[in-house]
Design an enzyme around this catalytic site. Structure first.
Site, mmCIF file in Angstrom:
data_model
loop_
_atom_site.group_PDB
_atom_site.id
_atom_site.type_symbol
_atom_site.label_atom_id
_atom_site.label_comp_id
_atom_site.label_asym_id
_atom_site.label_seq_id
_atom_site.Cartn_x
_atom_site.Cartn_y
_atom_site.Cartn_z
ATOM 1 N N TYR A 142 37.363 42.445 23.913
ATOM 2 C CA TYR A 142 37.182 43.884 24.055
ATOM 3 C C TYR A 142 36.804 44.530 22.720
ATOM 4 O O TYR A 142 36.090 45.520 22.689
ATOM 5 C CB TYR A 142 38.484 44.538 24.539
ATOM 6 C CG TYR A 142 38.629 44.645 26.030
ATOM 7 C CD1 TYR A 142 38.599 43.517 26.825
ATOM 8 C CD2 TYR A 142 38.834 45.880 26.638
ATOM 9 C CE1 TYR A 142 38.762 43.604 28.191
ATOM 10 C CE2 TYR A 142 38.993 45.986 28.006
ATOM 11 C CZ TYR A 142 38.954 44.845 28.778
ATOM 12 O OH TYR A 142 39.105 44.938 30.136
ATOM 13 N N LYS A 189 42.830 29.618 28.441
ATOM 14 C CA LYS A 189 41.759 28.699 28.855
ATOM 15 C C LYS A 189 41.611 27.703 27.703
ATOM 16 O O LYS A 189 40.555 27.580 27.075
ATOM 17 C CB LYS A 189 40.476 29.512 29.118
ATOM 18 C CG LYS A 189 39.340 28.751 29.747
ATOM 19 C CD LYS A 189 39.532 28.427 31.223
ATOM 20 C CE LYS A 189 38.439 27.502 31.713
ATOM 21 N NZ LYS A 189 38.669 26.997 33.077
ATOM 22 N N ASP A 221 42.089 30.083 35.454
ATOM 23 C CA ASP A 221 41.534 29.911 36.810
ATOM 24 C C ASP A 221 42.637 29.469 37.778
ATOM 25 O O ASP A 221 42.735 29.963 38.904
ATOM 26 C CB ASP A 221 40.335 28.940 36.821
ATOM 27 C CG ASP A 221 40.551 27.682 35.990
ATOM 28 O OD1 ASP A 221 41.594 27.567 35.314
ATOM 29 O OD2 ASP A 221 39.669 26.794 36.021
ATOM 30 N N ASP A 245 43.449 41.838 31.951
ATOM 31 C CA ASP A 245 42.795 42.904 32.710
ATOM 32 C C ASP A 245 42.521 42.423 34.131
ATOM 33 O O ASP A 245 42.852 43.093 35.116
ATOM 34 C CB ASP A 245 41.478 43.289 32.018
ATOM 35 C CG ASP A 245 40.728 44.351 32.793
ATOM 36 O OD1 ASP A 245 41.364 45.332 33.207
ATOM 37 O OD2 ASP A 245 39.513 44.176 33.022
ATOM 38 N N ASP A 249 44.861 43.294 37.815
ATOM 39 C CA ASP A 249 44.283 43.930 39.004
ATOM 40 C C ASP A 249 44.497 43.047 40.230
ATOM 41 O O ASP A 249 44.805 43.535 41.312
ATOM 42 C CB ASP A 249 42.781 44.184 38.824
ATOM 43 C CG ASP A 249 42.502 45.605 38.345
ATOM 44 O OD1 ASP A 249 43.389 46.173 37.673
ATOM 45 O OD2 ASP A 249 41.414 46.143 38.642
HETATM 46 C C1 IPM Z 1 42.560 48.882 32.461
HETATM 47 C C2 IPM Z 1 41.137 49.337 32.672
HETATM 48 C C3 IPM Z 1 40.467 49.460 31.313
HETATM 49 C C4 IPM Z 1 40.421 48.077 30.699
HETATM 50 C C5 IPM Z 1 39.066 50.094 31.364
HETATM 51 C C6 IPM Z 1 39.106 51.459 31.998
HETATM 52 C C7 IPM Z 1 38.429 50.145 30.004
HETATM 53 O O1 IPM Z 1 40.461 48.477 33.522
HETATM 54 O O2 IPM Z 1 43.324 49.626 31.816
HETATM 55 O O3 IPM Z 1 42.903 47.813 32.924
HETATM 56 O O4 IPM Z 1 39.546 47.269 31.014
HETATM 57 O O5 IPM Z 1 41.308 47.790 29.890
HETATM 58 MG MG MG Z 2 41.661 46.958 34.346
#
Ligand code: IPM
Ligand code: MG
Length: 372
Positions: A142, A189, A221, A245, A249
């Protein structure tokens, strides 16, 4: 106790869910005789519209001086399909994380029996699921050097980690594991990436100082698969920025609604609390978004202030709404309540206006949505 809180409502549904969390914090302040002072600041698309900058200096300064930051959501569709946009809302959040050195993002994954039917997983795989993801937040790909050549035919993003960056978050994750079921899983990884091999080496060495914690290692993975196949095996999951990240999710859908999940981003001095859902622009301004992610983020903030009783009362109130069917549209598309109603119900519960026994369901029914 007196606390100064910076509130960044942000974009999309950010303002309406954050307002419910502030309502709840005010109810907590009333019950427990605390003083919470709020300072509202800009970040994201709304900040670009007003100032041209996704993160005005004033927001950074106010955040640095605050005891904590409550943040809503970031992002606007007008930037999503424009890869050439020079300024993007998300840059604001990334810069804030870096400026405040919020190196650890903590995302608890809990499940609620009343929501099992909404989960993409079978109920038998959901019982006893309770884990926390520790995602490194200010390093890795990032924040590495990134470039596209003049011909626009080659691009790169560099991924770098230093031992200090790995150690500081790993210490937090080990300590958290000691307070829980004493298991830590490092996701990497290491069969391919040099940075992953450094993570593994450092975590292996640190494990000697945390003898009571069982450490294991999973390739990312495989971890992605295990989170779906058998999520109850996890206790504390530690990983680098981008893997975290993606996996957080993925893990967030287990509980049944993305709208429920809170997160904390902490550093050595500052701390920011935000729901993990995004700005959900389609729902903005409609009073239908789920405010529980934001309210539970406020509970994490209370814990950070060492207000443990307060935090657990907020969690109790949230569980009470879920168990009694006081839920938003994402959870029940037919019998749903508005965002603002859920905020009011939880605040009323906290100040003792509603008690489990003499619940006046009729009065609450009146606040139900009539739009079906
Ligand atoms: C999160 C979001 C952020 C990230 C984006 C909005 C930049 O997806 O907080 O997980 O990727 O960190
Ligand atoms: Mg995110």
């Amino acid at each position: 106790m007196k606390k100064n809180i910076v509130v960044i409502e942000g974009d999309g549904i950010g303002p309406e869910v954050t307002r419910q969390a502030v309502k709840v914090l005010n109810a907590v302040a009333e019950c427990f005789h605390h003083e919470f002072h709020y300072r509202y600041c800009l970040m994201g698309a709304v900040a670009i519209d007003k100032t041209g900058n996704p993160l005005p200096d004033e927001t950074i300064d106010a955040s640095l001086q605050s005891d904590a930051i409550l943040f809503g959501a970031i992002g606007h569709p007008k930037y999503d399909n424009d890869p050439t946009a020079k300024v993007r809302p998300e840059q604001g959040l990334l810069k804030l994380r870096k400026s405040l050195q919020l190196f650890a993002n903590i995302r608890p994954i809990t499940t609620y029996p009343s929501l099992h039917h909404l989960s993409p997983l079978k109920t038998k795989n959901l019982e006893a699921v309770d884990f926390i993801i520790f995602r490194e937040l200010t390093g890795g790909i990032y924040f590495g050097k990134k470039e596209t050549n003049a011909e626009q035919t080659r691009a790169f993003d560099e991924c770098t980690y230093t031992s200090e960056e790995i150690e500081r978050i790993a210490h937090l994750a080990f300590k958290q594991a000691q307070l829980r079921r004493k298991k830590l899983t490092l996701v990497d990884k290491a069969n391919v990436l040099e940075t992953s091999r450094l993570w593994r080496k450092i975590v292996q060495a640190m494990a000697k100082d945390y003898q009571d914690v069982a450490v294991d290692f999973l390739y990312v993975d495989n971890a992605a698969m295990q989170i779906i196949l058998n999520p109850k095996q996890f206790d504390v999951l530690l990983t680098e920025n981008m893997f975290g990240d993606i996996l957080s999710d993925e893990a967030s859908v287990i509980s049944g609604s993305l709208g429920l999940l809170p997160s904390a981003s902490v550093g050595n001095s500052s701390a920011l609390f935000e729901p993990i859902h995004g700005s959900y622009p389609q729902a903005a301004g409609k009073d239908i978004a789920n405010p529980l992610g934001s309210i539970l983020s406020a509970a994490m903030m209370l814990e950070h202030f060492d207000m443990l009783k307060e935090a657990s009362l907020v969690r109790e109130a949230v569980a009470w709404t879920l168990n009694n069917g006081f839920v938003t549209k994402d959870i029940d598309p037919v019998n749903f309540y508005f965002t603002s109603t859920i905020g009011e119900l939880i605040s009323d519960y906290l100040v003792g206006k509603i008690s489990g026994d003499d619940l006046n369901k009729e009065n609450i029914e009146l606040r139900k949505s009539t739009i079906i």
